[in-house]
Motif scaffolding. Structure first.
Motif, PDB file in Angstrom:
ATOM      1  N   ASP A  25     -12.575  24.221  37.843  1.00  0.00           N
ATOM      2  CA  ASP A  25     -13.590  23.916  36.831  1.00  0.00           C
ATOM      3  C   ASP A  25     -14.844  24.766  36.957  1.00  0.00           C
ATOM      4  O   ASP A  25     -15.589  24.920  35.994  1.00  0.00           O
ATOM      5  N   THR A  26     -15.112  25.312  38.125  1.00  0.00           N
ATOM      6  CA  THR A  26     -16.335  26.098  38.293  1.00  0.00           C
ATOM      7  C   THR A  26     -16.122  27.575  38.002  1.00  0.00           C
ATOM      8  O   THR A  26     -17.085  28.309  37.847  1.00  0.00           O
ATOM      9  N   PHE A  27     -14.895  28.035  37.930  1.00  0.00           N
ATOM     10  CA  PHE A  27     -14.610  29.457  37.722  1.00  0.00           C
ATOM     11  C   PHE A  27     -13.879  29.668  36.402  1.00  0.00           C
ATOM     12  O   PHE A  27     -12.878  30.340  36.319  1.00  0.00           O
ATOM     13  N   THR A  28     -14.402  29.085  35.334  1.00  0.00           N
ATOM     14  CA  THR A  28     -13.791  29.262  34.016  1.00  0.00           C
ATOM     15  C   THR A  28     -14.358  30.526  33.366  1.00  0.00           C
ATOM     16  O   THR A  28     -15.352  31.090  33.828  1.00  0.00           O
ATOM     17  N   SER A  29     -13.735  30.955  32.305  1.00  0.00           N
ATOM     18  CA  SER A  29     -14.202  32.172  31.634  1.00  0.00           C
ATOM     19  C   SER A  29     -15.585  31.976  31.026  1.00  0.00           C
ATOM     20  O   SER A  29     -16.393  32.903  30.992  1.00  0.00           O
ATOM     21  N   THR A  30     -15.874  30.756  30.585  1.00  0.00           N
ATOM     22  CA  THR A  30     -17.198  30.488  30.022  1.00  0.00           C
ATOM     23  C   THR A  30     -18.282  30.593  31.087  1.00  0.00           C
ATOM     24  O   THR A  30     -19.346  31.178  30.838  1.00  0.00           O
ATOM     25  N   ASN A  31     -18.028  30.061  32.268  1.00  0.00           N
ATOM     26  CA  ASN A  31     -19.018  30.141  33.338  1.00  0.00           C
ATOM     27  C   ASN A  31     -19.231  31.575  33.796  1.00  0.00           C
ATOM     28  O   ASN A  31     -20.360  31.983  34.076  1.00  0.00           O
ATOM     29  N   VAL A  32     -18.168  32.356  33.888  1.00  0.00           N
ATOM     30  CA  VAL A  32     -18.301  33.760  34.278  1.00  0.00           C
ATOM     31  C   VAL A  32     -19.071  34.524  33.213  1.00  0.00           C
ATOM     32  O   VAL A  32     -19.908  35.379  33.521  1.00  0.00           O
ATOM     33  N   MET A  33     -18.824  34.190  31.935  1.00  0.00           N
ATOM     34  CA  MET A  33     -19.556  34.839  30.853  1.00  0.00           C
ATOM     35  C   MET A  33     -21.041  34.484  30.904  1.00  0.00           C
ATOM     36  O   MET A  33     -21.900  35.344  30.689  1.00  0.00           O
ATOM     37  N   LEU A  34     -21.362  33.240  31.211  1.00  0.00           N
ATOM     38  CA  LEU A  34     -22.764  32.840  31.310  1.00  0.00           C
ATOM     39  C   LEU A  34     -23.460  33.517  32.487  1.00  0.00           C
ATOM     40  O   LEU A  34     -24.636  33.896  32.383  1.00  0.00           O
ATOM     41  N   ILE A  35     -22.764  33.701  33.593  1.00  0.00           N
ATOM     42  CA  ILE A  35     -23.335  34.450  34.718  1.00  0.00           C
ATOM     43  C   ILE A  35     -23.565  35.901  34.306  1.00  0.00           C
ATOM     44  O   ILE A  35     -24.588  36.500  34.633  1.00  0.00           O
ATOM     45  N   GLY A  36     -22.620  36.464  33.555  1.00  0.00           N
ATOM     46  CA  GLY A  36     -22.792  37.827  33.053  1.00  0.00           C
ATOM     47  C   GLY A  36     -23.981  37.949  32.119  1.00  0.00           C
ATOM     48  O   GLY A  36     -24.725  38.930  32.169  1.00  0.00           O
ATOM     49  N   LEU A  37     -24.185  36.958  31.263  1.00  0.00           N
ATOM     50  CA  LEU A  37     -25.353  36.970  30.373  1.00  0.00           C
ATOM     51  C   LEU A  37     -26.655  36.866  31.156  1.00  0.00           C
ATOM     52  O   LEU A  37     -27.652  37.497  30.798  1.00  0.00           O
ATOM     53  N   THR A  38     -26.645  36.083  32.232  1.00  0.00           N
ATOM     54  CA  THR A  38     -27.831  35.973  33.069  1.00  0.00           C
ATOM     55  C   THR A  38     -28.149  37.295  33.740  1.00  0.00           C
ATOM     56  O   THR A  38     -29.308  37.735  33.770  1.00  0.00           O
ATOM     57  N   VAL A  39     -27.127  37.959  34.269  1.00  0.00           N
ATOM     58  CA  VAL A  39     -27.324  39.262  34.911  1.00  0.00           C
ATOM     59  C   VAL A  39     -27.784  40.291  33.889  1.00  0.00           C
ATOM     60  O   VAL A  39     -28.661  41.116  34.170  1.00  0.00           O
ATOM     61  N   LEU A  40     -27.232  40.238  32.684  1.00  0.00           N
ATOM     62  CA  LEU A  40     -27.653  41.152  31.632  1.00  0.00           C
ATOM     63  C   LEU A  40     -29.097  40.909  31.223  1.00  0.00           C
ATOM     64  O   LEU A  40     -29.856  41.855  30.985  1.00  0.00           O
ATOM     65  N   ALA A  41     -29.510  39.655  31.164  1.00  0.00           N
ATOM     66  CA  ALA A  41     -30.902  39.344  30.843  1.00  0.00           C
ATOM     67  C   ALA A  41     -31.842  39.856  31.928  1.00  0.00           C
ATOM     68  O   ALA A  41     -32.929  40.365  31.629  1.00  0.00           O
ATOM     69  N   LEU A  42     -31.438  39.735  33.179  1.00  0.00           N
ATOM     70  CA  LEU A  42     -32.246  40.289  34.271  1.00  0.00           C
ATOM     71  C   LEU A  42     -32.345  41.807  34.162  1.00  0.00           C
ATOM     72  O   LEU A  42     -33.398  42.394  34.426  1.00  0.00           O
ATOM     73  N   HIS A  43     -31.258  42.446  33.759  1.00  0.00           N
ATOM     74  CA  HIS A  43     -31.265  43.898  33.590  1.00  0.00           C
ATOM     75  C   HIS A  43     -32.218  44.319  32.477  1.00  0.00           C
ATOM     76  O   HIS A  43     -32.995  45.260  32.629  1.00  0.00           O
ATOM     77  N   VAL A  47     -35.532  43.769  36.080  1.00  0.00           N
ATOM     78  CA  VAL A  47     -35.386  43.390  37.485  1.00  0.00           C
ATOM     79  C   VAL A  47     -34.389  44.338  38.141  1.00  0.00           C
ATOM     80  O   VAL A  47     -33.313  44.581  37.613  1.00  0.00           O
ATOM     81  N   GLY A  48     -34.754  44.876  39.277  1.00  0.00           N
ATOM     82  CA  GLY A  48     -33.850  45.733  40.027  1.00  0.00           C
ATOM     83  C   GLY A  48     -33.787  47.166  39.558  1.00  0.00           C
ATOM     84  O   GLY A  48     -32.873  47.895  39.923  1.00  0.00           O
ATOM     85  N   THR A  49     -34.734  47.596  38.752  1.00  0.00           N
ATOM     86  CA  THR A  49     -34.685  48.964  38.257  1.00  0.00           C
ATOM     87  C   THR A  49     -35.224  49.965  39.263  1.00  0.00           C
ATOM     88  O   THR A  49     -34.895  51.135  39.201  1.00  0.00           O
TER      89      THR A  49
END
Length: 58
Positions: A25-43, A47-49
Motif C-alpha cells: 500500500d505504501t509503494f503504489t504508482s500514485t505515491n511514487v508519482m506524488l514523490i516525483g512531483l515533490t522532487v520536481l517542485a523542489l527542482h 533547491v539543490g542547484t
C-alpha cells in the motif's frame, strides 16, 4: 539533479501502472508519482542547484 530524480520516479510510477504490478500500500504508482512531483517542485524552486550565495573570484 533533482529534475533527473523526478524523471526516474515518474518512469518507475509509469512502469508500476503499465505493467499492473501489485505492490504494497505504501509503494503504489500514485505515491511514487506524488514523490516525483515533490522532487520536481523542489527542482523548480531552486533547491539543490548549487548557485547559492557563493562569491566568484577571478
Amino acid at each position: 539533479m533533482l529534475g533527473i530524480a523526478a524523471a526516474v520516479l515518474f518512469f518507475i510510477a509509469f512502469l508500476i501502472n503499465a505493467a499492473d504490478i501489485s505492490t504494497n500500500d505504501t509503494f503504489t504508482s500514485t505515491n511514487v508519482m506524488l514523490i516525483g512531483l515533490t522532487v520536481l517542485a523542489l527542482h523548480v524552486a531552486g533547491v539543490g542547484t548549487g548557485w547559492g550565495s557563493r562569491s566568484r573570484r577571478r
